[in-house]
Design a protein around this motif. Structure first.
Motif, short mmCIF file in Angstrom:
data_model
loop_
_atom_site.label_atom_id
_atom_site.label_comp_id
_atom_site.label_asym_id
_atom_site.label_seq_id
_atom_site.Cartn_x
_atom_site.Cartn_y
_atom_site.Cartn_z
N MET A 178 0.81 -1.21 0.00
CA MET A 178 0.00 0.00 0.00
C MET A 178 0.85 1.26 0.00
SD MET A 178 -3.30 -0.41 2.38
CE MET A 178 -3.03 -1.88 3.31
N LYS A 179 2.07 1.18 0.46
CA LYS A 179 2.90 2.38 0.56
C LYS A 179 3.07 3.07 -0.79
CE LYS A 179 6.07 0.06 2.88
NZ LYS A 179 7.35 -0.27 3.45
N GLN A 215 -2.70 4.30 -9.15
CA GLN A 215 -1.99 3.03 -9.03
C GLN A 215 -2.82 2.12 -8.14
OE1 GLN A 215 2.07 3.38 -7.85
NE2 GLN A 215 2.20 1.27 -7.21
N LEU A 216 -3.21 0.98 -8.68
CA LEU A 216 -4.08 0.06 -7.96
C LEU A 216 -3.27 -0.85 -7.05
CD1 LEU A 216 -6.55 -1.00 -10.77
CD2 LEU A 216 -6.91 0.68 -8.98
N ASP A 217 -3.86 -1.20 -5.92
CA ASP A 217 -3.27 -2.15 -4.98
C ASP A 217 -4.43 -2.98 -4.43
OD1 ASP A 217 -1.49 -3.46 -3.28
OD2 ASP A 217 -1.71 -1.94 -1.71
N ASN A 218 -4.44 -4.27 -4.72
CA ASN A 218 -5.52 -5.16 -4.29
C ASN A 218 -6.89 -4.64 -4.73
OD1 ASN A 218 -3.75 -6.94 -3.06
ND2 ASN A 218 -3.78 -5.80 -1.14
N GLU A 219 -7.01 -4.34 -6.02
CA GLU A 219 -8.27 -3.91 -6.63
C GLU A 219 -8.81 -2.58 -6.09
OE1 GLU A 219 -9.58 -5.55 -9.28
OE2 GLU A 219 -7.84 -6.83 -9.12
N SER A 220 -7.98 -1.81 -5.44
CA SER A 220 -8.39 -0.48 -5.00
C SER A 220 -7.17 0.41 -4.94
CB SER A 220 -9.06 -0.54 -3.62
OG SER A 220 -9.65 0.72 -3.33
N VAL A 221 -7.39 1.67 -4.69
CA VAL A 221 -6.33 2.63 -4.45
C VAL A 221 -6.35 2.92 -2.96
CG1 VAL A 221 -5.55 4.99 -4.92
CG2 VAL A 221 -6.58 3.63 -6.74
N TRP A 222 -5.20 2.92 -2.34
CA TRP A 222 -5.10 3.17 -0.91
C TRP A 222 -4.13 4.33 -0.70
CZ3 TRP A 222 -7.82 0.33 2.71
CH2 TRP A 222 -8.47 -0.81 2.23
N VAL A 237 -13.15 0.19 4.96
CA VAL A 237 -12.46 1.08 4.02
C VAL A 237 -11.14 1.64 4.56
CG1 VAL A 237 -14.58 1.74 2.79
CG2 VAL A 237 -13.82 3.08 4.78
N VAL A 238 -10.76 1.22 5.77
CA VAL A 238 -9.52 1.68 6.38
C VAL A 238 -8.66 0.46 6.71
CG1 VAL A 238 -8.47 2.94 8.30
CG2 VAL A 238 -10.66 3.70 7.38
N ALA A 239 -7.39 0.55 6.37
CA ALA A 239 -6.45 -0.52 6.70
C ALA A 239 -5.24 0.09 7.39
CB ALA A 239 -6.02 -1.26 5.44
N LYS A 240 -4.73 -0.61 8.36
CA LYS A 240 -3.51 -0.16 9.05
C LYS A 240 -2.32 -0.83 8.40
CE LYS A 240 -5.35 1.24 13.46
NZ LYS A 240 -5.19 2.66 13.27
N ASN A 241 -1.26 -0.04 8.24
CA ASN A 241 -0.04 -0.56 7.64
C ASN A 241 1.15 -0.07 8.45
OD1 ASN A 241 1.45 -1.93 5.69
ND2 ASN A 241 1.67 -0.11 4.42
N ALA A 242 2.06 -0.98 8.80
CA ALA A 242 3.25 -0.60 9.55
C ALA A 242 4.18 0.18 8.64
CB ALA A 242 3.94 -1.84 10.09
N THR A 243 4.62 1.36 9.12
CA THR A 243 5.51 2.22 8.35
C THR A 243 6.68 2.61 9.23
OG1 THR A 243 3.63 3.09 7.11
CG2 THR A 243 5.65 4.38 7.05
N THR A 244 7.89 2.51 8.68
CA THR A 244 9.09 2.89 9.42
C THR A 244 9.39 4.34 9.12
OG1 THR A 244 9.93 0.64 9.20
CG2 THR A 244 11.51 2.34 9.86
N ALA A 245 9.48 5.14 10.17
CA ALA A 245 9.75 6.57 10.03
C ALA A 245 11.26 6.80 9.91
CB ALA A 245 9.18 7.33 11.22
N SER A 246 11.64 8.03 9.62
CA SER A 246 13.05 8.37 9.46
C SER A 246 13.84 8.16 10.75
CB SER A 246 13.20 9.81 8.97
OG SER A 246 12.58 10.70 9.87
N ASP A 247 13.15 8.18 11.91
CA ASP A 247 13.83 7.96 13.18
C ASP A 247 14.02 6.47 13.49
OD1 ASP A 247 11.28 7.14 13.84
OD2 ASP A 247 10.96 8.64 15.39
N GLY A 248 13.56 5.61 12.57
CA GLY A 248 13.73 4.17 12.73
C GLY A 248 12.59 3.49 13.48
N ASP A 297 -2.88 4.69 9.12
CA ASP A 297 -4.15 4.39 8.48
C ASP A 297 -4.05 4.68 6.98
OD1 ASP A 297 -5.43 3.61 10.79
OD2 ASP A 297 -6.39 5.55 11.14
N TYR A 298 -4.52 3.74 6.18
CA TYR A 298 -4.64 3.92 4.74
C TYR A 298 -6.12 3.83 4.39
CZ TYR A 298 0.32 3.81 3.71
OH TYR A 298 1.64 4.12 3.63
N TYR A 299 -6.56 4.73 3.52
CA TYR A 299 -7.97 4.84 3.15
C TYR A 299 -8.13 4.40 1.71
CZ TYR A 299 -7.67 7.69 7.32
OH TYR A 299 -7.43 8.12 8.59
N ASN A 300 -9.17 3.59 1.45
CA ASN A 300 -9.35 3.09 0.09
C ASN A 300 -10.05 4.12 -0.80
OD1 ASN A 300 -12.13 2.82 0.44
ND2 ASN A 300 -12.14 0.62 0.15
N LEU A 301 -10.26 3.75 -2.05
CA LEU A 301 -10.82 4.67 -3.04
C LEU A 301 -12.17 5.24 -2.63
CD1 LEU A 301 -10.41 5.99 -5.79
CD2 LEU A 301 -11.42 3.97 -6.84
#
Length: 166
Positions: free
Chosen positions: A1-2, A21-28, A63-74, A80-84
């Motif tokens: 999703m990133k 750009q589609l990801d799993n049949e939707s845009v997030w 319509v909301v999915a959580k995704n682990a994201t690594t920030a610049s501080d590590g 939260d990612y929101y679908n189309l």
């Protein structure tokens, strides 16, 4: 999703083009990506998202999915990612030039779909047509090679590597 994204371009002829750009049949998109898409403050986008759920226009858990994201501080954060569905809902609420461009684009696609029963992504169709022509040319090369000579295993592998689709 990133890597999901929506980009709005103003074409030379004045028309708006939107690439998705589609990801799993939707845009997030996450909140920051929607801020960039609609050119509005984070607080404005957040308020519209909140109202979409408060007014029960959409059900948050679908319509909301959580995704682990690594920030610049590590550190790893849950983002939260929101679908189309959410992106479109916010797009119809937002007051900005980019929001207007988004609505014009969405209305054009919806109208085309309702009238024709389908919508065509002309750029994608053109790319697929080019791929089909490349494939047809590769088949001709194979046919010509086989007509003139029976190929050894090494020659066959070499021919395959040259004509391999990307």
């Amino acid at each position: 999703m990133k890597d999901s994204q929506i980009e709005i371009y103003q074409l030379d002829n004045g028309k708006t083009e939107i690439n998705v750009q589609l990801d799993n049949e939707s845009v997030w998109l996450n909140l920051n990506q929607m801020v960039n898409l609609f050119s509005r403050d984070k607080s404005v986008i957040s308020r519209h998202i909140s109202n979409v759920f408060k007014e029960k226009e959409l059900e948050k858990n679908s319509v909301v999915a959580k995704n682990a994201t690594t920030a610049s501080d590590g550190k790893v954060y849950q983002v939260d990612y929101y679908n189309l569905d959410v992106i479109i809902s916010v797009g119809y609420r937002i007051k900005s030039q980019r929001g207007t461009q988004f609505r014009i684009w969405a209305n054009k696609i919806l109208k085309e779909y309702l009238i024709k029963g389908y919508s065509i992504n002309e750029k994608r169709l053109e790319q697929k047509t080019e791929q089909l022509i490349e494939l047809q040319n590769s088949i001709k090369i194979f046919g010509n090679a086989l007509t003139f000579k029976a190929l050894s295993n090494d020659e066959s592998m070499g021919l395959l590597s040259i004509t391999e689709l990307k």
